[in-house]
Scaffold this motif. Structure first.
Motif, short mmCIF file in Angstrom:
data_model
loop_
_atom_site.label_atom_id
_atom_site.label_comp_id
_atom_site.label_asym_id
_atom_site.label_seq_id
_atom_site.Cartn_x
_atom_site.Cartn_y
_atom_site.Cartn_z
N VAL A 205 -85.10 61.27 -66.29
CA VAL A 205 -85.95 60.16 -65.86
C VAL A 205 -85.53 58.87 -66.55
O VAL A 205 -85.45 57.80 -65.93
N ALA A 206 -85.23 58.96 -67.85
CA ALA A 206 -84.79 57.78 -68.60
C ALA A 206 -83.49 57.23 -68.04
O ALA A 206 -83.31 56.01 -67.93
N ALA A 207 -82.55 58.12 -67.66
CA ALA A 207 -81.27 57.67 -67.11
C ALA A 207 -81.47 56.96 -65.78
O ALA A 207 -80.79 55.98 -65.48
N VAL A 208 -82.41 57.46 -64.97
CA VAL A 208 -82.71 56.81 -63.69
C VAL A 208 -83.24 55.40 -63.94
O VAL A 208 -82.79 54.43 -63.31
N TYR A 209 -84.22 55.29 -64.84
CA TYR A 209 -84.77 53.97 -65.15
C TYR A 209 -83.70 53.05 -65.74
O TYR A 209 -83.62 51.86 -65.38
N PHE A 210 -82.89 53.59 -66.62
CA PHE A 210 -81.82 52.82 -67.27
C PHE A 210 -80.87 52.25 -66.22
O PHE A 210 -80.52 51.06 -66.25
#
Length: 226
Positions: A205-210
């Motif tokens: 999820v963090a990678a998607v937001y990033f």
């Protein structure tokens, strides 16, 4: 002001904990992983020594690695689903697991090629930052494997500092927790597996937001001719 990397990781935790549906697909590889750990540690451990006179029992490495391999194959599919689900949540759209499953299964060929490229890049070490975003881009942008790889290169080069910080934090957290749970007797392996799969969701999820927060905006289409 926090960097985009730390902001993305914070957003990964916040978004995941507020949308527990993101963890549901993870249950399939987690359960398989735990079953194989039980088989390796309890049911079919490896005996070292002269059985039955004296011996010690250690976890069966074939079952450990075999279980992880099978769980990883399933994680490939559900991890892609979580990318699509996270993309919907972050963009304010309703999360729909069935819809995300159809998106992934409809593009399995492309995603499989992208996964092979990512695996090769992981082995080259210095290309790990590029590898982390290839599948994310393939799902979010709907591009083929080669175009997703090219865009991942462009994304990493244009945001190199932030990407390196993001990757380092992810790797350090995984290593610290992996070592920490290894020292817990009896239940350490099981707790470590559970935490590892939970972290996989949060980091995805963090990678998607990033990526969404740093990607270059798509230029508008040219106006129609008069």
């Amino acid at each position: 002001m926090p960097s985009k990397s730390t902001e993305a990781l914070s957003k990964g935790v916040d978004t995941s904990t507020k949308n527990f549906g993101l963890f549901v697909p993870m249950l399939a590889p987690l359960i398989i992983h735990l079953i194989f750990l039980i088989l390796a540690y309890v049911v079919f451990p490896t005996r070292i020594g002269f059985y039955p006179y004296f011996y010690i029992e250690v976890p069966n490495p074939w079952l450990i690695w075999g279980g992880y391999f099978i769980a990883s194959i399933i994680w490939f599919i559900v991890g892609c689903m979580i990318v699509d689900m996270a993309n919907d949540v972050i963009n304010g759209r309703p999360m729909n697991m069935n819809k995300s499953m159809k998106v992934v299964t409809g593009r399995l060929g492309t995603l499989f090629v992208a996964a092979i490229i990512s695996a090769i890049f992981f082995l080259l070490f210095f290309l790990i930052p590029v590898a982390l975003f290839i599948i994310t881009i393939a799902i979010i942008e709907g591009k083929d494997a080669m175009e997703s790889t090219k865009r991942s290169f462009d994304f990493v080069v244009k945001n190199l500092g932030e990407v390196i910080v993001f990757v380092i934090i992810v790797i350090v957290v995984e290593i610290i927790l992996g070592i920490g749970f290894a020292f817990i007797p009896v239940v350490g392996a099981y707790l470590g597996a559970i935490v590892s799969w939970i972290l996989n969701v949060i980091f995805t999820v963090a990678a998607v937001y990033f990526y969404l927060s740093l990607r270059q905006p798509t230029p508008p289409p040219p106006p129609p001719p008069p």
